[in-house]
Write an enzyme that holds these catalytic residues in place. Sequence first.
Site, PDB file in Angstrom:
ATOM      1  CD  GLU A 190      29.376 -52.005 -88.771  1.00 47.70           C
ATOM      2  OE1 GLU A 190      28.557 -51.928 -87.832  1.00 47.70           O
ATOM      3  OE2 GLU A 190      30.561 -51.672 -88.658  1.00 47.70           O
ATOM      4  CD  GLU A 249      35.207 -48.461 -84.962  1.00 46.86           C
ATOM      5  OE1 GLU A 249      34.203 -48.111 -85.611  1.00 46.86           O
ATOM      6  OE2 GLU A 249      35.140 -49.110 -83.901  1.00 46.86           O
TER       7      GLU A 249
END
Length: 427
Positions: free
Chosen positions: A342, A227
């Site tokens: 997120e 990520e």
Amino acid sequence: MGVAHLSRQKVARGFLVCLCLWGFFSLSYAARSGLSKQKFEVKKHLNRLNKPAVKSIQSPDGDIIDCVPITKQPAFDHPFLKDHKIQMKPNYHPEGLFDDNKVSSSSTKSKDKEPHIPQLWHRYGKCEEGTIPMRRTKEDDVLRASSVKRYGKKKHRTVPLPKSAEPDLINQSGHQHAIAYVEGDKYYGAKATINVWEPKIQQQNEFSLSQIWLLGGSFGQDLNSIEAGWQVHTQVSPDLYGDNNTRLFTYWTSDAYQATGCYNLLCSGFIQINSDIAMGASISPVSGYRNSQYDISILIWKDPKEGHWWMQFGNGYVLGYWPSFLFSYLTESASMIEWGGEVVNSQADGHHTSTQMGSGRFPEEGFSKASYFRNIQVVDSSNNLKAPKGLGTFTEQSNCYDVQPGNNDDWGHFFYYGGPGKNENCP
């Protein structure tokens, strides 16, 4: 009899006083011992993380950036990397990487094409070739974590599950997303240019981030993930930074965030080769509502020869690589790519959080108001950058955070995403 009785009372009282004092000093000693043991553990951990520096640079945001010899970075504490020969450049770049840097007069074009390195610490110096910039970890950083062992690690599974997950299940974990994704093929990399903002965070245990996920394996305990993107925490957050600056970050795990992996360089894993970019450092400037827009480009790809996963920041800053042995499923390829935002929704007062995702505006507001990902691409098995096929979108509660995809000549595949969280339609 009376005198003897009084003497016995005095002796008993004296005994009780001694007992109380002994208990008090014992508790104090135990508390001090506990504290000193914790301090010892913290100091030991700091010694592992903060390597001897050639020089140190004080950043205007309070960070200290240490210029550490490339061979002394935390990666080489890993037993499998003791005799590793550092690869100073990738064997291959994805084909087509430099074909999409068109100059455009469109109103949808970002107003900033990375004329400089967008990190604050560069105002006061730079690291020399042969060293890497490392954000120094402070004692307070580690003490904010739930434990010394958990410092630099994510707490929960934080990968959005577009098809298989029930919204209620994800809401219980407190994480909400607004993403675009592809799945059902073998992927050897992903790229995007990400609009950079500084969203407002409501609660101390919440955060907001925008990132790329490269995923392999099932969504059980064997999940592999790489990520990268930007994130914002709160000043008193137990996670990492202790401020609300927008920061560049990376993360990896090979067991669904359980024992392996970490943010940035906070464990052995990622090997950095770049002397310009500090992972975990603040990004500046950030975009403003109806004002100048800034974005960062991130590319992650698998070197066809060595098999390592490389990361590039901007148009030419190759940061380094995750050695292939760190992973199981990602040793071969990724089975899913996700791009998007997120947040943590802790529902502290029984209502949805007002923590913002992206710019804090809904996608329909468009350029200079809503946040975006543009020029979304994947790397195929021939090491070519391609437009994603079958791009899907997913959000748990579109009244809180939403996503809207699009496609044009300048931005290729793109989407606007985000939202304010709590509002009249998201109580």
